[in-house]
Design a protein around this motif. Structure first.
Motif, PDB file in Angstrom:
ATOM      1  N   ARG A 106       0.849  -1.184   0.000  1.00 42.29           N
ATOM      2  CA  ARG A 106       0.000   0.000   0.000  1.00 42.29           C
ATOM      3  C   ARG A 106       0.892   1.244   0.000  1.00 42.29           C
ATOM      4  O   ARG A 106       1.982   1.240   0.560  1.00 42.29           O
ATOM      5  CB  ARG A 106      -0.911  -0.002   1.233  1.00 42.29           C
ATOM      6  N   THR A 107       0.418   2.272  -0.620  1.00 40.12           N
ATOM      7  CA  THR A 107       1.203   3.499  -0.722  1.00 40.12           C
ATOM      8  C   THR A 107       1.109   4.271   0.586  1.00 40.12           C
ATOM      9  O   THR A 107       0.186   5.037   0.824  1.00 40.12           O
ATOM     10  CB  THR A 107       0.689   4.367  -1.875  1.00 40.12           C
ATOM     11  N   THR A 108       2.076   4.057   1.440  1.00 39.45           N
ATOM     12  CA  THR A 108       2.121   4.743   2.723  1.00 39.45           C
ATOM     13  C   THR A 108       3.572   4.893   3.146  1.00 39.45           C
ATOM     14  O   THR A 108       4.410   4.029   2.844  1.00 39.45           O
ATOM     15  CB  THR A 108       1.341   3.952   3.795  1.00 39.45           C
ATOM     16  N   PRO A 109       3.926   5.990   3.803  1.00 36.32           N
ATOM     17  CA  PRO A 109       5.313   6.144   4.256  1.00 36.32           C
ATOM     18  C   PRO A 109       5.654   5.146   5.352  1.00 36.32           C
ATOM     19  O   PRO A 109       4.828   4.842   6.217  1.00 36.32           O
ATOM     20  CB  PRO A 109       5.352   7.588   4.772  1.00 36.32           C
ATOM     21  N   SER A 110       6.844   4.605   5.314  1.00 40.13           N
ATOM     22  CA  SER A 110       7.258   3.629   6.317  1.00 40.13           C
ATOM     23  C   SER A 110       8.775   3.563   6.374  1.00 40.13           C
ATOM     24  O   SER A 110       9.446   3.621   5.345  1.00 40.13           O
ATOM     25  CB  SER A 110       6.700   2.245   5.981  1.00 40.13           C
ATOM     26  N   ARG A 111       9.293   3.416   7.591  1.00 42.10           N
ATOM     27  CA  ARG A 111      10.731   3.244   7.767  1.00 42.10           C
ATOM     28  C   ARG A 111      11.132   1.787   7.631  1.00 42.10           C
ATOM     29  O   ARG A 111      12.311   1.471   7.548  1.00 42.10           O
ATOM     30  CB  ARG A 111      11.156   3.787   9.138  1.00 42.10           C
TER      31      ARG A 111
END
Length: 221
Positions: A106-111
C-alpha cells in the motif's frame, strides 16, 4: 431508470458484470456430502479502531473465541495480517495451513519494508484430484487491489473478486455446500459465493443490481 433496476449507473452495472465474470462458477458439483464452510475476515489485531464508525463495531475481536467457534465447520479460512500471524497461529489447532495473498504494498510512508502480502489460515474443506485441463488449486494468489468505488457500503479491506474465487477453490468448495461469512462487511464474499454456486440471477433474468448503501452495515469484507 427502470423501476426494478438496482444499479445507480452504467458504471456500477459494468463493475457488477466484471465482478461476476471474474468470480465465475464452480466447474462441477463435487461428489460426497455437502460441506459446511466458513470464512472469517475480522478487523486484524490492533486495527479494530479503523472500523469504529460502523454500526456493529465492538472493539478488538477475541480471536481465541473466534477460532474456537470455527471448529464446528468442515473447513474454514481466516484472514489476518502478516504482523499478527504468529500470535493468531498460536491460537489455531494443529493441522492448519497458511496461504498467501500477494496484493502488493500500500502506498504509505514507512521506515520498515512495506508489507505486500496477507496470510490466509485455512484447514479442512474438500480434497479434489485435479483432472487434465481442470483449474489447479494453489496456496498463493498474486493479485493487486484497488478501492471498490462502485461498491455500496464498502469498507476497509474489502476483498476483490479474484480473492473470493481463490478462497473458494482453496477450500474445495462446490455448489451444494454452504458458506458462512462471519464478518460480512460490504457483502462482497456472500455476493461472490452466490455467483460461484450459481445462485446469482443471470443478467437476462435480472438487471445488474447493487443494494442501496443505507441497507448495508458490516465490519470488514
Amino acid at each position: 431508470m427502470r423501476r426494478d433496476a438496482v444499479c445507480c449507473s452504467t458504471r456500477c452495472r459494468q463493475a457488477r458484470h466484471r465482478f461476476a465474470r471474474t468470480v465465475g462458477q464452480a466447474e462441477a458439483v463435487a461428489v460426497g456430502r455437502p460441506l459446511r464452510l466458513a470464512y472469517a475476515d475480522p478487523p486484524y489485531p490492533g486495527n479494530a479502531y479503523l472500523y469504529r464508525g460502523h454500526c456493529d463495531y465492538a472493539g478488538e475481536v477475541d480471536h481465541a473465541a473466534l477460532i474456537a467457534g470455527l471448529q464446528k465447520y468442515d473447513g474454514w479460512a481466516l484472514s489476518t495480517s502478516a504482523v499478527a500471524l504468529p500470535a493468531v497461529l498460536a491460537l489455531c489447532p494443529p493441522g492448519v495451513r497458511v496461504a498467501a495473498w500477494h496484493r502488493g504494498p500500500r502506498t504509505t510512508p514507512s521506515r520498515w519494508p512495506l508489507t505486500a502480502w496477507e496470510p490466509v489460515i485455512y484447514i479442512g474443506g474438500r480434497q479434489i484430484v485435479a483432472t487434465p485441463g481442470a483449474e489447479r488449486r494453489t496456496d498463493s494468489l498474486v493479485h493487486g487491489v484497488c478501492a471498490m468505488t462502485t461498491l455500496p457500503g464498502r469498507v476497509i479491506g474489502a476483498k476483490p473478486a479474484e480473492f473470493c474465487r481463490w478462497l473458494f477453490t482453496l477450500l474445495g468448495a462446490a455448489p451444494g455446500d454452504t458458506l458462512d461469512d462471519l464478518f460480512p462487511g460490504s457483502g462482497v464474499v456472500a455476493r461472490a459465493w452466490a455467483v460461484f454456486t450459481g445462485a446469482e440471477p443471470s443478467s437476462e433474468a435480472r438487471d445488474d443490481i447493487s443494494e442501496p448503501a443505507a441497507e448495508t452495515c458490516g465490519r470488514t469484507a
